[in-house]
Write an enzyme that holds these catalytic residues in place. Structure first.
Site, PDB file in Angstrom:
ATOM      1  N   ARG A  12       0.811  -1.208   0.000  1.00 23.56           N
ATOM      2  CA  ARG A  12       0.000   0.000   0.000  1.00 23.56           C
ATOM      3  C   ARG A  12       0.850   1.266   0.000  1.00 23.56           C
ATOM      4  O   ARG A  12       0.324   2.367  -0.208  1.00 23.56           O
ATOM      5  CB  ARG A  12      -0.917   0.025   1.222  1.00 23.56           C
ATOM      6  CG  ARG A  12      -2.078   0.996   1.004  1.00 23.56           C
ATOM      7  CD  ARG A  12      -2.535   1.713   2.235  1.00 23.56           C
ATOM      8  NE  ARG A  12      -3.834   2.348   2.025  1.00 23.56           N
ATOM      9  CZ  ARG A  12      -4.484   3.007   2.944  1.00 23.56           C
ATOM     10  NH1 ARG A  12      -4.004   3.102   4.168  1.00 23.56           N
ATOM     11  NH2 ARG A  12      -5.631   3.578   2.676  1.00 23.56           N
ATOM     12  N   SER A  13       2.110   1.152   0.236  1.00 25.20           N
ATOM     13  CA  SER A  13       2.984   2.312   0.393  1.00 25.20           C
ATOM     14  C   SER A  13       3.431   2.873  -0.950  1.00 25.20           C
ATOM     15  O   SER A  13       4.116   2.182  -1.714  1.00 25.20           O
ATOM     16  CB  SER A  13       4.217   1.910   1.214  1.00 25.20           C
ATOM     17  OG  SER A  13       5.281   2.803   1.014  1.00 25.20           O
ATOM     18  N   PRO A  14       3.085   4.126  -1.263  1.00 24.30           N
ATOM     19  CA  PRO A  14       3.566   4.700  -2.527  1.00 24.30           C
ATOM     20  C   PRO A  14       5.084   4.768  -2.582  1.00 24.30           C
ATOM     21  O   PRO A  14       5.689   4.537  -3.632  1.00 24.30           O
ATOM     22  CB  PRO A  14       2.947   6.099  -2.544  1.00 24.30           C
ATOM     23  CG  PRO A  14       2.596   6.402  -1.133  1.00 24.30           C
ATOM     24  CD  PRO A  14       2.272   5.091  -0.498  1.00 24.30           C
ATOM     25  N   TYR A  15       5.711   5.056  -1.442  1.00 25.08           N
ATOM     26  CA  TYR A  15       7.169   5.163  -1.438  1.00 25.08           C
ATOM     27  C   TYR A  15       7.830   3.799  -1.641  1.00 25.08           C
ATOM     28  O   TYR A  15       8.913   3.710  -2.227  1.00 25.08           O
ATOM     29  CB  TYR A  15       7.654   5.800  -0.140  1.00 25.08           C
ATOM     30  CG  TYR A  15       7.229   7.232   0.034  1.00 25.08           C
ATOM     31  CD1 TYR A  15       7.557   8.207  -0.906  1.00 25.08           C
ATOM     32  CD2 TYR A  15       6.489   7.624   1.144  1.00 25.08           C
ATOM     33  CE1 TYR A  15       7.164   9.522  -0.754  1.00 25.08           C
ATOM     34  CE2 TYR A  15       6.093   8.945   1.306  1.00 25.08           C
ATOM     35  CZ  TYR A  15       6.433   9.896   0.358  1.00 25.08           C
ATOM     36  OH  TYR A  15       6.035  11.196   0.519  1.00 25.08           O
ATOM     37  N   SER A  16       7.174   2.725  -1.166  1.00 26.77           N
ATOM     38  CA  SER A  16       7.707   1.386  -1.445  1.00 26.77           C
ATOM     39  C   SER A  16       7.719   1.125  -2.946  1.00 26.77           C
ATOM     40  O   SER A  16       8.713   0.652  -3.512  1.00 26.77           O
ATOM     41  CB  SER A  16       6.859   0.319  -0.734  1.00 26.77           C
ATOM     42  OG  SER A  16       7.062   0.331   0.661  1.00 26.77           O
TER      43      SER A  16
END
Length: 216
Positions: A12-16
């Site tokens: 769910r993490s955009p930065y991931s």
């Protein structure tokens, strides 16, 4: 000698997601193994997290992640549907979470096979690159998995027959993530030193070069 890095990752993490292109380039260019270890996002890991956070927190992440994607020329759009079932007005997280458990367990299965980075890079693009609405429908994920050398139907069947095995992998990942020195994702750990965020990959590279990282 091949150096190794753990990468704690949330679907769910955009930065991931935004960390993946540089991570793949590192593995392509250097004698490096990246052990991607999926964890559940904060919305699941820390009940009530978003209700306790500053209201500006989520708004800033939306603004900044789009800006990072534009700067890095990475195709980007927030997933439709959201991998977490959450009312973004009240910030209430639903008790039933059909998407994130499946995605994270699939990542855990790929991790057991030693191929989580390749699997996750293929699947995350379907969620985040904006090319698909309804990533959870049809054969979008299956085709992405197949291109990366995985049989998604077989993976789903194996996980359904023994979900606790993959939950334990995720639990172990979360335990080691918590012990790494940071709570956010993506967090890279190299020789027990944490590097949090897609904007710390250059610093991670510098550290590894100081420890003998060699080009391929």
């Amino acid at each position: 000698m091949t150096l190794a890095v753990d990468l704690f990752f949330s679907f769910r993490s955009p930065y991931s997601y935004l960390a993946l292109p540089k991570t793949l380039k590192l593995v392509e260019d250097y004698d490096l193994a990246v052990n991607l270890r999926p964890v559940y996002p904060l919305a699941v890991r820390v009940p009530g997290f978003f209700k306790k956070a500053n209201p500006q927190f989520a708004r800033y992440i939306v603004l900044d992640s789009r800006r990072v994607a534009e700067h890095e020329k990475i195709p980007f759009r927030f997933p439709r549907p959201d991998p977490i079932v959450q009312d973004m007005t009240t910030l209430e997280v639903a008790a039933e979470q059909p998407y994130i458990y499946r995605l994270t367990r699939l990542g855990a299965m790929a991790q057991l096979e030693g191929r989580a980075l390749a699997f996750t890079a293929a699947i995350a693009r379907v969620l985040w690159d904006g090319s698909v609405t309804g990533w959870n429908e049809g054969d979008h994920l299956a085709r992405a998995a197949e291109k990366a050398g995985f049989d998604l139907a077989a993976m789903d069947a194996a996980i359904s027959s023994d979900p606790d095995r993959y939950e334990q992998v995720v639990a172990d990942n979360e335990k080691d993530h918590a012990a790494s020195g940071h709570w956010g994702v993506p967090t890279f750990t190299f020789e027990k030193e944490p590097f949090f965020g897609q904007d710390r990959i250059d610093l991670l590279l510098w550290r590894m070069q100081g420890k003998g990282l060699m080009r391929r």
